[in-house]
Write an enzyme that holds these catalytic residues in place. Structure first.
Site, PDB file in Angstrom:
ATOM      1  N   SER A  31       0.815  -1.214   0.000  1.00  0.00           N
ATOM      2  CA  SER A  31       0.000   0.000   0.000  1.00  0.00           C
ATOM      3  C   SER A  31       0.848   1.263   0.000  1.00  0.00           C
ATOM      4  O   SER A  31       1.818   1.384   0.731  1.00  0.00           O
ATOM      5  CB  SER A  31      -0.906   0.027   1.232  1.00  0.00           C
ATOM      6  OG  SER A  31      -0.140  -0.020   2.399  1.00  0.00           O
ATOM      7  N   HIS A  84      -5.578  -8.542   2.333  1.00  0.00           N
ATOM      8  CA  HIS A  84      -5.130  -8.803   3.701  1.00  0.00           C
ATOM      9  C   HIS A  84      -6.185  -9.596   4.463  1.00  0.00           C
ATOM     10  O   HIS A  84      -7.379  -9.499   4.164  1.00  0.00           O
ATOM     11  CB  HIS A  84      -4.909  -7.473   4.437  1.00  0.00           C
ATOM     12  CG  HIS A  84      -4.011  -6.517   3.729  1.00  0.00           C
ATOM     13  ND1 HIS A  84      -4.449  -5.733   2.679  1.00  0.00           N
ATOM     14  CD2 HIS A  84      -2.699  -6.232   3.901  1.00  0.00           C
ATOM     15  CE1 HIS A  84      -3.439  -5.005   2.238  1.00  0.00           C
ATOM     16  NE2 HIS A  84      -2.369  -5.284   2.958  1.00  0.00           N
ATOM     17  N   GLU A  87      -9.185  -7.652   5.854  1.00  0.00           N
ATOM     18  CA  GLU A  87     -10.306  -7.277   4.988  1.00  0.00           C
ATOM     19  C   GLU A  87     -11.404  -8.332   5.024  1.00  0.00           C
ATOM     20  O   GLU A  87     -12.452  -8.160   4.411  1.00  0.00           O
ATOM     21  CB  GLU A  87      -9.806  -7.103   3.549  1.00  0.00           C
ATOM     22  CG  GLU A  87      -8.834  -5.953   3.387  1.00  0.00           C
ATOM     23  CD  GLU A  87      -8.285  -5.864   1.979  1.00  0.00           C
ATOM     24  OE1 GLU A  87      -9.001  -5.381   1.091  1.00  0.00           O
ATOM     25  OE2 GLU A  87      -7.129  -6.303   1.776  1.00  0.00           O
ATOM     26  N   ALA A 114       4.631  -1.603   3.728  1.00  0.00           N
ATOM     27  CA  ALA A 114       4.838  -0.458   4.623  1.00  0.00           C
ATOM     28  C   ALA A 114       4.790  -1.023   6.036  1.00  0.00           C
ATOM     29  O   ALA A 114       4.000  -1.931   6.315  1.00  0.00           O
ATOM     30  CB  ALA A 114       3.737   0.571   4.424  1.00  0.00           C
ATOM     31  N   MET A 212       0.965  -5.579   8.547  1.00  0.00           N
ATOM     32  CA  MET A 212      -0.232  -6.437   8.480  1.00  0.00           C
ATOM     33  C   MET A 212      -0.262  -7.267   7.199  1.00  0.00           C
ATOM     34  O   MET A 212      -1.343  -7.638   6.727  1.00  0.00           O
ATOM     35  CB  MET A 212      -1.490  -5.579   8.560  1.00  0.00           C
ATOM     36  CG  MET A 212      -1.545  -4.655   9.777  1.00  0.00           C
ATOM     37  SD  MET A 212      -2.940  -3.520   9.687  1.00  0.00           S
ATOM     38  CE  MET A 212      -2.528  -2.370  10.998  1.00  0.00           C
ATOM     39  N   SER A 213       0.892  -7.543   6.641  1.00  0.00           N
ATOM     40  CA  SER A 213       0.881  -8.294   5.377  1.00  0.00           C
ATOM     41  C   SER A 213       2.093  -9.211   5.303  1.00  0.00           C
ATOM     42  O   SER A 213       2.730  -9.508   6.307  1.00  0.00           O
ATOM     43  CB  SER A 213       0.902  -7.315   4.192  1.00  0.00           C
ATOM     44  OG  SER A 213       2.157  -6.654   4.130  1.00  0.00           O
ATOM     45  N   ASN A 236       6.322   4.924   9.578  1.00  0.00           N
ATOM     46  CA  ASN A 236       6.066   5.607  10.855  1.00  0.00           C
ATOM     47  C   ASN A 236       6.771   4.819  11.935  1.00  0.00           C
ATOM     48  O   ASN A 236       7.173   3.684  11.709  1.00  0.00           O
ATOM     49  CB  ASN A 236       4.549   5.615  11.145  1.00  0.00           C
ATOM     50  CG  ASN A 236       3.964   4.204  11.171  1.00  0.00           C
ATOM     51  OD1 ASN A 236       3.768   3.590  10.114  1.00  0.00           O
ATOM     52  ND2 ASN A 236       3.727   3.669  12.351  1.00  0.00           N
ATOM     53  N   HIS A 248      -4.207   6.076   8.712  1.00  0.00           N
ATOM     54  CA  HIS A 248      -3.883   5.388   7.464  1.00  0.00           C
ATOM     55  C   HIS A 248      -3.347   6.387   6.436  1.00  0.00           C
ATOM     56  O   HIS A 248      -2.392   6.096   5.709  1.00  0.00           O
ATOM     57  CB  HIS A 248      -5.146   4.689   6.946  1.00  0.00           C
ATOM     58  CG  HIS A 248      -4.965   3.994   5.629  1.00  0.00           C
ATOM     59  ND1 HIS A 248      -4.055   2.976   5.441  1.00  0.00           N
ATOM     60  CD2 HIS A 248      -5.581   4.172   4.436  1.00  0.00           C
ATOM     61  CE1 HIS A 248      -4.121   2.556   4.176  1.00  0.00           C
ATOM     62  NE2 HIS A 248      -5.033   3.261   3.548  1.00  0.00           N
TER      63      HIS A 248
HETATM   64  N1  HPA Z   1       1.604  -1.026  12.523  1.00  0.00           N
HETATM   65  C1  HPA Z   1       1.100  -1.979  11.738  1.00  0.00           C
HETATM   66  N2  HPA Z   1       1.100  -1.921  10.427  1.00  0.00           N
HETATM   67  C2  HPA Z   1       1.653  -0.837   9.848  1.00  0.00           C
HETATM   68  C3  HPA Z   1       2.199   0.203  10.605  1.00  0.00           C
HETATM   69  C4  HPA Z   1       2.169   0.105  12.019  1.00  0.00           C
HETATM   70  O1  HPA Z   1       2.632   0.983  12.758  1.00  0.00           O
HETATM   71  N3  HPA Z   1       2.656   1.124   9.719  1.00  0.00           N
HETATM   72  C5  HPA Z   1       2.410   0.651   8.479  1.00  0.00           C
HETATM   73  N4  HPA Z   1       1.802  -0.551   8.553  1.00  0.00           N
END
Ligand code: HPA
Length: 279
Positions: A31, A84, A87, A114, A212-213, A236, A248
């Site tokens: 993403s 995912h 979803e 990410a 989460m992937s 982040n 998000h």
């Molecule tokens: N946590 C979980 N999934 C993520 C994060 C996070 O801080 N940043 C991007 N995907």
């Protein structure tokens, strides 16, 4: 499970018909990660909605297209978007794209995502090359009857992320002057971001970044004998008591910024991969 493999076989045949013979390398862009800089030549594409039984993302920012083409002297497939567990998709659906492209004939999976940085040596905008992962989804795509012709009942996971591909990534990143760290990715179910207490737990478990992937796709690809590499864009820092709230939109925007160095690194790495070599 047989029904699931039938779907995979049908998709593989469909891709062969629409996009030609299988490329060696599949690149999954998560993403917010952009593909602009790849500059594929002889590009042919098919959108997820045209592919029978291909699961489609419900999340904004996952564009949903396969692009097959040449990157330098290599045949590659860009998979832009994935689905995912959060979803509502089953583990079989989550890994169906990966299985289909491997069944089609691809040999290498380069999975990107990410992720939130846990280890403080990671900085938003930076890259983490995956050394290993923690599958904390509580699920596994290999549950159920195993088809021995596709892979082993109990696949070895000692070297989940190919040592050779990791070394290549390190070499190319160093040459390009792209900043990176190595680390362990924890894959969680989501979709809520972690609590600060959960992030503290993950740190103690040995995780450097969280997302989460990726983990289920990687397990499915290894099961089928693929050589796998993984790269996280740190969008982040994972939640902490003094940290900012996570949205998000912010996470996606930051992932997009980090993706410029990701694309440069991946393009350089692809140029060095040996074609048709199973690791
Ligand atoms: N946590 C979980 N999934 C993520 C994060 C996070 O801080 N940043 C991007 N995907």
């Amino acid at each position: 499970m047989n029904e699931e493999w039938n779907r995979v076989d049908h998709i593989a045949a469909f891709l062969n018909e629409r996009l030609g013979s299988a490329p060696d390398i599949v690149l999954v862009l998560g993403s917010g990660l952009r593909d602009g800089a790849f500059g594929l030549s002889d590009e042919r594409s098919v959108s997820f909605s045209e592919i029978p039984d291909w699961p489609r993302s419900t999340v904004a920012g996952h564009n949903g297209v396969l692009k097959r083409g040449r990157m330098g002297d290599k045949e590659v497939l860009l998979q832009l978007g994935r689905v995912h567990l959060y979803e509502g998709y089953s583990e079989a659906e989550v890994v169906r794209p990966t299985r289909s492209v491997m069944q089609w004939g691809a040999r290498y999976l380069i999975a990107t995502n990410a992720a939130g940085g846990i280890n403080e040596y990671l900085k938003p905008g930076g890259l983490m090359i995956l050394e290993d992962h923690l599958n904390l989804t509580g699920r596994n795509p290999l549950i159920g009857q195993n088809d021995e012709s596709r892979g082993a009942r109990f696949p070895d996971m000692t070297e989940t992320y190919s040592r050779r591909l990791r070394a290549l990534l390190v070499e190319e990143a160093t040459d390009l002057g792209v900043e990176f760290k190595m680390g362990v990715y924890a894959g969680l179910l989501g979709p809520s971001y972690e609590t600060p207490a959960e992030v503290n737990m993950l740190r103690q478990m040995g995780a450097d970044a969280v997302g989460m992937s990726t983990v289920l796709e990687v397990i499915a690809a290894k099961h089928m004998g693929a050589d796998v590499a993984g790269i996280s864009c740190i969008s982040n820092m994972a939640a902490s008591y003094n940290g900012p709230k996570l949205t998000h939109e912010d996470v996606q925007a930051a992932a997009g910024r980090a993706s410029e160095s990701l694309t440069r690194l991946v393009a350089a790495m692809v140029a060095k991969i040996e074609p048709s070599k199973v690791g």
